[in-house]
Design an enzyme around this catalytic site. Structure first.
Site, PDB file in Angstrom:
ATOM      1  N   GLY A 208      -0.694  -6.765   1.356  1.00 30.82           N
ATOM      2  CA  GLY A 208       0.012  -5.515   1.061  1.00 30.82           C
ATOM      3  C   GLY A 208      -0.976  -4.430   0.661  1.00 30.82           C
ATOM      4  O   GLY A 208      -1.739  -4.598  -0.276  1.00 30.82           O
ATOM      5  N   SER A 209      -1.004  -3.315   1.354  1.00 31.76           N
ATOM      6  CA  SER A 209      -2.089  -2.364   1.150  1.00 31.76           C
ATOM      7  C   SER A 209      -1.826  -1.059   1.902  1.00 31.76           C
ATOM      8  O   SER A 209      -0.708  -0.795   2.316  1.00 31.76           O
ATOM      9  CB  SER A 209      -3.401  -2.993   1.619  1.00 31.76           C
ATOM     10  OG  SER A 209      -3.195  -3.711   2.830  1.00 31.76           O
TER      11      SER A 209
END
Length: 250
Positions: A208-209
């Protein structure tokens, strides 16, 4: 660029297949499966084992690495990441992309440019791709915090890696891989001096980024706020094109 040539006139061969799992993620998936089997078979704790087995499938899915059909046009900049366009703003590029780094290669010119921010949730493909073809001039890793990658301040506070690519005609594009709340490692596939093709895999971020892309001066976004992008396929911008594009959420 290696791969099957496909076009808008029907050339090429296309068939559906399961997306492969990137080698970086296989070890995590195998570890999760082994732990699941220990609970299911070794300890006979089905209430724990079955959820862990489902989680194992999620781990494999997170590291999926599907093939992409990359447009081959020198005037296009493609999305480096799958995800949601959460920010489009006029900003100064990061200092690390501008200052003289002693390599003999000039960085980006100072001044306001358009930055497109693409947020990747845990459900998106996390393999990042080169927005243009060229030579990697810089790959600068900066440690930092892990605030929500959807916030504007994540560009300056979070753990991140700046990558600068230069085309053969001298045009440069910078983009930044940014770790988020769950992400704890940026994994690069390239280093300064490497030559990459447009849409080539250049790295991934676990779990997640966000990826920021800095368009060259005189170039506006062709994607809209709230639009979803596909790495290597979605056209972010056409070099030298400035045009207001409006959309309606529906």
């Amino acid at each position: 660029m290696a791969g099957n040539l496909l076009d808008n006139r029907g050339r090429g061969d296309v068939r559906w297949s399961w997306p492969p799992i990137h080698p970086e993620g296989r070890k995590f998936g195998i570890i999760a499966v082994v732990i699941s089997l220990v609970f299911l078979i070794g300890l006979d704790w089905e209430i724990v084992g079955w959820p862990l087995l489902l989680l194992s499938l999620g781990v494999f899915a997170f590291f999926r690495d599907p093939e992409r059909v990359v447009p081959q046009d020198d005037g296009l900049i493609v999305a480096p990441a799958d995800g949601l366009v959460t920010l489009i703003a006029e900003v100064d590029p990061p200092t690390e992309m501008i200052v003289d780094d002693g390599s003999g290669h000039a960085g980006l010119e100072p001044g306001k440019v358009t930055r497109i921010s693409i947020f990747m949730s845990v459900f998106d493909v996390h393999i990042n791709r080169a927005p243009i073809a060229g030579t990697i001039l810089r790959a600068v890793y900066i440690p930092g915090s892990f605030v929500d990658a959807g916030l504007d301040k994540a560009s300056e506070e979070n753990e991140r890696q700046h990558i600068l690519i230069e085309r053969t005609d001298g045009l440069k594009i910078g983009f930044t891989q940014i770790a988020g709340l769950l992400a704890r490692r940026i994994v690069p596939f390239v280093k300064p001096g490497d030559m990459v093709g447009i849409g080539q895999r250049v790295g991934l971020i676990r779990f997640g980024s966000r990826v920021d892309v800095y368009l060259p001066s005189g170039t506006d976004s062709k994607v809209l706020l709230g639009q979803r992008t596909v790495a290597g396929e979605t056209v972010l911008a056409e070099i030298g094109s400035q045009k207001l594009i409006e959309g309606v959420s529906q």
